[in-house]
Design a protein around this motif. Structure first.
Motif, short mmCIF file in Angstrom:
data_model
loop_
_atom_site.label_atom_id
_atom_site.label_comp_id
_atom_site.label_asym_id
_atom_site.label_seq_id
_atom_site.Cartn_x
_atom_site.Cartn_y
_atom_site.Cartn_z
N TRP A 254 0.86 -1.29 -0.04
CA TRP A 254 0.46 -0.19 -0.18
C TRP A 254 0.46 0.85 0.55
O TRP A 254 1.89 1.56 0.36
CB TRP A 254 -0.77 0.30 1.14
CG TRP A 254 -0.47 0.23 2.22
CD1 TRP A 254 0.46 -0.85 2.78
CD2 TRP A 254 0.55 1.32 3.18
NE1 TRP A 254 1.17 -1.72 4.29
CE2 TRP A 254 1.09 0.81 4.35
CE3 TRP A 254 0.53 2.64 2.59
CZ2 TRP A 254 2.11 0.89 5.04
CZ3 TRP A 254 1.22 2.83 3.77
CH2 TRP A 254 1.49 2.38 5.62
N GLY A 255 0.27 1.98 -0.89
CA GLY A 255 0.95 3.44 -0.42
C GLY A 255 0.00 4.66 -0.26
O GLY A 255 -0.86 4.19 -0.87
N HIS A 256 0.24 5.43 0.77
CA HIS A 256 -1.00 7.06 1.17
C HIS A 256 0.14 8.17 1.44
O HIS A 256 0.84 8.11 2.23
CB HIS A 256 -1.11 6.43 2.56
CG HIS A 256 -1.79 7.32 2.84
ND1 HIS A 256 -3.03 7.46 4.36
CD2 HIS A 256 -2.99 8.31 2.42
CE1 HIS A 256 -3.51 8.64 4.47
NE2 HIS A 256 -3.61 9.00 3.41
N ARG A 257 -0.31 8.75 0.44
CA ARG A 257 0.98 10.35 -0.13
C ARG A 257 -0.30 11.33 0.04
O ARG A 257 -1.25 11.20 -0.75
CB ARG A 257 1.97 10.29 -0.55
CG ARG A 257 2.63 9.41 -0.76
CD ARG A 257 3.48 9.34 0.14
NE ARG A 257 5.29 8.64 0.34
CZ ARG A 257 6.27 8.84 0.64
NH1 ARG A 257 6.00 10.13 1.41
NH2 ARG A 257 6.53 7.97 0.88
N ARG A 282 5.15 9.32 -6.04
CA ARG A 282 5.62 8.17 -5.00
C ARG A 282 4.37 7.30 -4.01
O ARG A 282 5.13 6.18 -3.64
CB ARG A 282 5.49 9.16 -3.22
CG ARG A 282 6.69 9.94 -3.71
CD ARG A 282 6.93 11.06 -2.69
NE ARG A 282 7.39 10.74 -1.02
CZ ARG A 282 7.40 11.61 -0.46
NH1 ARG A 282 7.30 13.02 -0.42
NH2 ARG A 282 8.66 10.90 0.93
N ALA A 283 3.61 7.25 -3.70
CA ALA A 283 2.71 6.17 -3.19
C ALA A 283 1.76 5.71 -4.13
O ALA A 283 2.49 3.84 -3.76
CB ALA A 283 0.82 7.28 -3.56
N THR A 398 -4.86 14.38 -1.46
CA THR A 398 -4.90 12.52 -0.94
C THR A 398 -4.95 11.03 -1.71
O THR A 398 -5.45 11.45 -2.81
CB THR A 398 -5.75 11.98 -0.34
OG1 THR A 398 -5.78 13.21 0.69
CG2 THR A 398 -5.93 10.96 0.47
N THR A 399 -3.82 10.96 -2.30
CA THR A 399 -3.52 9.86 -2.96
C THR A 399 -3.58 8.02 -2.01
O THR A 399 -2.22 7.98 -1.34
CB THR A 399 -2.42 9.46 -3.73
OG1 THR A 399 -2.57 10.94 -4.20
CG2 THR A 399 -2.21 8.94 -5.01
N VAL A 400 -3.07 7.16 -2.76
CA VAL A 400 -4.07 5.83 -1.70
C VAL A 400 -3.31 5.03 -2.88
O VAL A 400 -4.83 4.66 -4.42
CB VAL A 400 -4.78 5.15 -0.79
CG1 VAL A 400 -4.21 4.20 -0.27
CG2 VAL A 400 -5.09 6.24 0.00
N SER A 401 -2.85 3.39 -2.93
CA SER A 401 -2.64 2.80 -4.01
C SER A 401 -2.18 1.20 -3.38
O SER A 401 -1.70 1.43 -1.82
CB SER A 401 -1.64 3.24 -4.84
OG SER A 401 -1.23 2.08 -5.87
#
Length: 406
Positions: A254-257, A282-283, A398-401
């Motif tokens: 997971w990525g959260h930026r 980056r996420a 907000t970005t979530v991957s």
């Protein structure tokens, strides 16, 4: 390790208000059908999470975690919470539920994403959705704020790298075509002609700036639900059903930026960066690093945020399918189509399937589950074992991957 046991999605073509439904009814329908689909009882759930953006405005309702106890007596006493991150609300709810499981607090969580948006006139809906921008500071001259914001993104790509409208329209054409394969897609019955995907003012009218009708994701009523489990609980679930633990999908990474809420601040900050939105990049990279993904070839399919065609155009190069500013190459090569190098939005995405804001992140995770278990039906990507999601709130504030795989 957090496992996805399955879930359920509503038909995004429905208008809840016309059916006499309130937002609680959409919530109840999702949870009840989700439990049945996965073969669980309400008493099995140990924690509940809700992803939602603006129920206070559209439905005059907050405190949505309280819906769990309202819809089933066995949920009375269940620890619950509601999470808001604009269009990334559903993904943030997934992250919160996953963190609880990883911390050992609970072994089985229910995550619901939902939004009711078709119960007000279009202009009012646009005003409500503007709460995810920097209110009173940006886009104040726009009639439709988000079409204007992502028109500005298209302008930014054009200024930095050059941009042809035909490439944005090819994204739209692909996603609408994919939506026709999806029995839950809002646009599956829509008809188009040979001018629908051109700069034609009659068949593809301007909405705001350089954003036209076919560039836009859909205003949608809808809900999605998934059930997350610890390794111990997932092993019990698998054993009871006579399947291997390894056959159950898990959230591998997971990525959260986050970035400043101002679109202008973000774009000015990236002026000397090859990526327009470095935090999105980056996420994506964080999710892959945590999943042990070192090469794009290890990703079989992507469900990405295409609130507008310009958003997906941005996502293509940020995902690394092309060099920055060269998304058009992947579009022309057919790389993003089902059967291509990296199929993007086989579900139809936000343009073809629909975009009930708080539900989108959960829906993406559910489609990832379907793809890697071969349960996506007519929009299945053959042999898919790993899916990456990319869910964006606001102007990439907000970005979530997630990387989901078996």
């Amino acid at each position: 390790m957090v496992y996805i046991l399955g879930g359920w999605q509503s038909d995004f073509s429905r208008n809840w208000a016309r059916e006499g439904m309130e937002v609680v009814d959409g919530f109840a329908e999702a949870v009840e059908n989700g439990l049945e689909a996965v073969g669980l009882d309400a008493k099995d759930v140990e924690s509940g999470h809700v992803g939602n953006f603006v129920a206070e405005l559209f439905a005059n309702q907050g405190l949505l975690g309280g819906f769990f106890g309202q819809v089933h007596p066995d949920f009375d006493g269940l620890p619950t919470a509601r999470h808001e991150a604009a269009c990334a609300s559903g993904s943030v709810a997934i992250l919160a539920a996953s963190a609880e499981i990883e911390a050992g607090r609970y072994d089985l969580a229910c995550v619901v994403g939902l939004e009711q948006m078709r119960n007000v006139p279009g202009q009012r809906a646009a005003e409500y959705l503007g709460a995810a921008a920097w209110t009173g500071h940006e886009f104040q001259d726009a009639t439709y704020l988000w079409p204007r914001a992502f028109s500005d993104l298209a302008d930014e790509y054009d200024r930095r790298y050059g941009l042809k409208y035909e490439h944005l329209m090819r994204i739209a054409e692909i996603n609408f075509a994919n939506g026709k394969r999806n029995p839950n897609a809002q646009t599956r019955q829509w008809a188009f002609n040979d001018k629908s995907f051109t700069a034609n003012d009659e068949f593809n009218p301007v909405v705001e700036g350089r954003t036209r009708k076919q560039d836009c994701g859909q205003v949608t009523d809808g809900a999605a639900v998934i059930f997350l489990a610890s390794e111990t609980r997932a092993a019990e679930y698998a054993a009871k059903r006579g399947v291997s633990l390894e056959s159950l999908p898990r959230i591998k990474g997971w990525g959260h930026r986050s970035a400043p809420i101002s679109y202008g601040t973000k774009v000015r900050a990236s002026a000397d960066n090859p990526y327009v939105f470095p935090q999105v990049r980056r996420a994506i990279e964080d999710a892959r690093a945590r999943a042990g993904v070192t090469d794009l070839g290890q990703i079989d399919v992507v469900e990405t945020h295409d609130c507008f065609t310009a958003t997906e155009y941005m996502a293509i190069d940020h995902l690394g399918l092309t060099a920055p500013g060269e998304s058009w190459k992947a579009i022309e090569a057919g790389d993003i189509e089902i059967g291509g190098k990296l199929p993007i939005n086989p579900s139809g995405g936000l343009i073809g399937l629909g975009h009930p804001v708080g539900a989108t992140g959960v829906r993406m995770a559910l489609d990832a589950f379907k793809q890697v278990t071969g349960q996506a039906g007519d929009y299945q990507v053959e042999g898919a074992k790993t899916c990456q999601t990319l869910n964006i709130g606001g102007s990439t504030t907000t970005t979530v991957s997630l990387v989901v795989g078996v």
